[in-house]
Write a protein that holds these residues in place. Structure first.
Motif, PDB file in Angstrom:
ATOM      1  N   ALA A  36       0.836  -1.205   0.000  1.00 43.34           N
ATOM      2  CA  ALA A  36       0.000   0.000   0.000  1.00 43.34           C
ATOM      3  C   ALA A  36       0.869   1.252   0.000  1.00 43.34           C
ATOM      4  CB  ALA A  36      -0.926  -0.002   1.212  1.00 43.34           C
ATOM      5  N   ILE A  37       1.950   1.231   0.762  1.00 41.26           N
ATOM      6  CA  ILE A  37       2.866   2.377   0.797  1.00 41.26           C
ATOM      7  C   ILE A  37       3.466   2.606  -0.587  1.00 41.26           C
ATOM      8  CG2 ILE A  37       5.035   3.263   1.764  1.00 41.26           C
ATOM      9  CD1 ILE A  37       4.386   1.625   4.312  1.00 41.26           C
ATOM     10  N   GLN A  38       3.848   1.524  -1.242  1.00 45.45           N
ATOM     11  CA  GLN A  38       4.375   1.636  -2.602  1.00 45.45           C
ATOM     12  C   GLN A  38       3.330   2.248  -3.549  1.00 45.45           C
ATOM     13  OE1 GLN A  38       5.702  -2.632  -2.981  1.00 45.45           O
ATOM     14  NE2 GLN A  38       7.371  -1.632  -4.060  1.00 45.45           N
ATOM     15  N   ALA A  39       2.094   1.768  -3.416  1.00 47.52           N
ATOM     16  CA  ALA A  39       1.027   2.260  -4.297  1.00 47.52           C
ATOM     17  C   ALA A  39       0.775   3.741  -4.074  1.00 47.52           C
ATOM     18  CB  ALA A  39      -0.254   1.455  -4.053  1.00 47.52           C
ATOM     19  N   ILE A  40       0.815   4.189  -2.818  1.00 43.96           N
ATOM     20  CA  ILE A  40       0.626   5.618  -2.530  1.00 43.96           C
ATOM     21  C   ILE A  40       1.752   6.426  -3.168  1.00 43.96           C
ATOM     22  CG2 ILE A  40       0.592   7.363  -0.702  1.00 43.96           C
ATOM     23  CD1 ILE A  40      -0.711   5.241   1.116  1.00 43.96           C
ATOM     24  N   ALA A  41       2.973   5.933  -3.017  1.00 43.93           N
ATOM     25  CA  ALA A  41       4.128   6.642  -3.568  1.00 43.93           C
ATOM     26  C   ALA A  41       4.042   6.783  -5.082  1.00 43.93           C
ATOM     27  CB  ALA A  41       5.416   5.920  -3.174  1.00 43.93           C
ATOM     28  N   SER A  42       3.400   5.806  -5.742  1.00 42.54           N
ATOM     29  CA  SER A  42       3.276   5.860  -7.198  1.00 42.54           C
ATOM     30  C   SER A  42       1.970   6.508  -7.652  1.00 42.54           C
ATOM     31  CB  SER A  42       3.376   4.443  -7.782  1.00 42.54           C
ATOM     32  OG  SER A  42       2.287   3.644  -7.337  1.00 42.54           O
ATOM     33  N   GLY A  43       1.159   6.952  -6.668  1.00 44.25           N
ATOM     34  CA  GLY A  43      -0.085   7.637  -7.004  1.00 44.25           C
ATOM     35  C   GLY A  43      -1.259   6.710  -7.285  1.00 44.25           C
ATOM     36  N   ASP A  44      -1.103   5.419  -7.002  1.00 44.60           N
ATOM     37  CA  ASP A  44      -2.183   4.457  -7.244  1.00 44.60           C
ATOM     38  C   ASP A  44      -3.013   4.322  -5.970  1.00 44.60           C
ATOM     39  OD1 ASP A  44      -3.862   2.450  -7.999  1.00 44.60           O
ATOM     40  OD2 ASP A  44      -2.302   0.972  -8.434  1.00 44.60           O
ATOM     41  N   PHE A  45      -3.848   5.334  -5.712  1.00 47.85           N
ATOM     42  CA  PHE A  45      -4.629   5.365  -4.487  1.00 47.85           C
ATOM     43  C   PHE A  45      -5.687   4.263  -4.409  1.00 47.85           C
ATOM     44  CE2 PHE A  45      -3.885  10.046  -3.082  1.00 47.85           C
ATOM     45  CZ  PHE A  45      -2.518   9.802  -3.059  1.00 47.85           C
ATOM     46  N   PRO A  46      -6.377   3.910  -5.498  1.00 48.09           N
ATOM     47  CA  PRO A  46      -7.374   2.836  -5.395  1.00 48.09           C
ATOM     48  C   PRO A  46      -6.779   1.515  -4.908  1.00 48.09           C
ATOM     49  CG  PRO A  46      -7.722   4.100  -7.403  1.00 48.09           C
ATOM     50  CD  PRO A  46      -6.419   4.564  -6.826  1.00 48.09           C
ATOM     51  N   THR A  47      -5.600   1.166  -5.440  1.00 49.60           N
ATOM     52  CA  THR A  47      -4.957  -0.069  -4.993  1.00 49.60           C
ATOM     53  C   THR A  47      -4.551   0.024  -3.532  1.00 49.60           C
ATOM     54  OG1 THR A  47      -4.136  -0.636  -7.197  1.00 49.60           O
ATOM     55  CG2 THR A  47      -2.961  -1.594  -5.322  1.00 49.60           C
ATOM     56  N   ALA A  48      -3.986   1.181  -3.170  1.00 49.47           N
ATOM     57  CA  ALA A  48      -3.568   1.386  -1.780  1.00 49.47           C
ATOM     58  C   ALA A  48      -4.763   1.294  -0.842  1.00 49.47           C
ATOM     59  CB  ALA A  48      -2.879   2.741  -1.632  1.00 49.47           C
ATOM     60  N   LYS A  49      -5.875   1.905  -1.236  1.00 49.12           N
ATOM     61  CA  LYS A  49      -7.084   1.880  -0.407  1.00 49.12           C
ATOM     62  C   LYS A  49      -7.573   0.457  -0.209  1.00 49.12           C
ATOM     63  CE  LYS A  49     -10.612   3.765   1.737  1.00 49.12           C
ATOM     64  NZ  LYS A  49     -10.430   4.445   3.036  1.00 49.12           N
ATOM     65  N   ASP A  50      -7.594  -0.320  -1.274  1.00 53.98           N
ATOM     66  CA  ASP A  50      -8.039  -1.716  -1.187  1.00 53.98           C
ATOM     67  C   ASP A  50      -7.137  -2.515  -0.244  1.00 53.98           C
ATOM     68  OD1 ASP A  50     -10.122  -1.248  -2.896  1.00 53.98           O
ATOM     69  OD2 ASP A  50      -9.123  -2.100  -4.676  1.00 53.98           O
ATOM     70  N   LEU A  51      -5.830  -2.331  -0.383  1.00 53.61           N
ATOM     71  CA  LEU A  51      -4.885  -3.078   0.437  1.00 53.61           C
ATOM     72  C   LEU A  51      -5.017  -2.714   1.924  1.00 53.61           C
ATOM     73  CD1 LEU A  51      -1.759  -2.891  -1.886  1.00 53.61           C
ATOM     74  CD2 LEU A  51      -2.908  -4.998  -1.147  1.00 53.61           C
ATOM     75  N   LEU A  52      -5.163  -1.436   2.215  1.00 53.44           N
ATOM     76  CA  LEU A  52      -5.269  -1.005   3.610  1.00 53.44           C
ATOM     77  C   LEU A  52      -6.596  -1.442   4.223  1.00 53.44           C
ATOM     78  CD1 LEU A  52      -3.700   2.561   3.331  1.00 53.44           C
ATOM     79  CD2 LEU A  52      -2.672   0.515   4.368  1.00 53.44           C
ATOM     80  N   THR A  53      -7.661  -1.409   3.428  1.00 52.79           N
ATOM     81  CA  THR A  53      -8.966  -1.876   3.914  1.00 52.79           C
ATOM     82  C   THR A  53      -8.910  -3.366   4.228  1.00 52.79           C
ATOM     83  OG1 THR A  53     -10.137  -0.190   2.617  1.00 52.79           O
ATOM     84  CG2 THR A  53     -11.418  -2.091   3.360  1.00 52.79           C
ATOM     85  N   GLN A  54      -8.247  -4.125   3.343  1.00 52.47           N
ATOM     86  CA  GLN A  54      -8.078  -5.559   3.584  1.00 52.47           C
ATOM     87  C   GLN A  54      -7.235  -5.803   4.839  1.00 52.47           C
ATOM     88  OE1 GLN A  54      -6.537  -7.580   0.065  1.00 52.47           O
ATOM     89  NE2 GLN A  54      -7.787  -6.271  -1.251  1.00 52.47           N
TER      90      GLN A  54
END
Length: 239
Positions: A36-54
């Motif tokens: 999720a941290i990687q996804a945030i750093a790359s601007g992929d918020f939907p993926t990060a949100k899904d991972l953190l919710t999981q």
């Protein structure tokens, strides 16, 4: 427990080859948080949100004790996304409060969020959470318990709020759940085959009236005994 710096965490994971794995294969909450941290750093918020919710949903189901810095990170980075999305006054602060409830010493990720005003808000929230009343949690009988990764081996003081409790039951299974702490929870109730901690049964009105009536009878009886005793003493004195 003080949180680990972001760079150290990512470096360690890189050495293990985890960063090359797709986020879909992130099984543990620790993995989900890192991806999720990687996804945030790359601007992929939907993926990060899904991972953190999981990660939040799956934290209670883990076979290992989840540490406080991991739990705090799950909530901290959701706040980071809200901050980047523009909700800096409410949603971001709510997530950061939740993060600090789990780990009061969680470190601000200045490598990802280089905003001094946001960091100042986070530090203000740290002081706010630190000023809350503490709840004393006592070791349970018959089971081993953890609150946000800290073992309850002696009296443990935590701030009020939502915390992850994990209990090692007599059959060695690890059972977890999110719990809102106003009062300390009954850890034994987490184990399906274990009776909850015993409590004094509440008295109904009938029991209270009966006790009061019995008390009056006893008092009257004792008073009668005292009178008979005084009478015998008087007769002995006359004799």
């Amino acid at each position: 427990m003080t949180s680990r710096p972001l760079i150290a965490r990512l470096s360690a994971l890189s050495m293990l080859g985890l960063l090359a794995a797709p986020a879909a294969h992130a099984n543990s909450v620790e993995d989900k948080l890192s991806f999720a941290i990687q996804a945030i750093a790359s601007g992929d918020f939907p993926t990060a949100k899904d991972l953190l919710t999981q990660a939040e949903a799956e934290a209670p189901t883990q076979a290992n004790v989840v540490q406080s810095y991991t739990l705090a990170g799950i909530f901290y980075y959701q706040g980071v996304m809200e901050f980047f999305a523009g909700d800096k006054d409410e949603a971001a602060l709510t997530w950061w409060r939740k993060a600090l409830e789990k780990d009061l010493y969680y470190s601000w990720d200045s490598g990802l969020v280089a905003d001094q005003q946001a960091q100042a808000l986070f530090e203000a929230l740290r002081s706010e959470v630190d000023s809350r009343s503490l709840i004393t949690v006592s070791p349970p009988d018959g089971v081993t318990a953890w609150v946000d990764g800290a073992q309850v081996s002696s009296n443990l003081e935590i701030v009020g709020g939502t915390h992850l409790i994990q209990v090692r039951c007599p059959d060695e299974t690890l059972v977890g759940s999110w719990a809102v702490f106003g009062d300390a929870p009954d850890f034994r109730a987490s184990c399906p085959d274990l009776a909850p901690a015993e409590e004094e049964p509440a008295e109904d009105d009938g029991d209270k009236k009966k006790k009061k009536k019995d008390k009056k009878k006893k008092k009257k009886k004792d008073k009668g005994k005292d009178k008979d005793k005084d009478k015998d003493e008087d007769e002995d004195a006359e004799g």
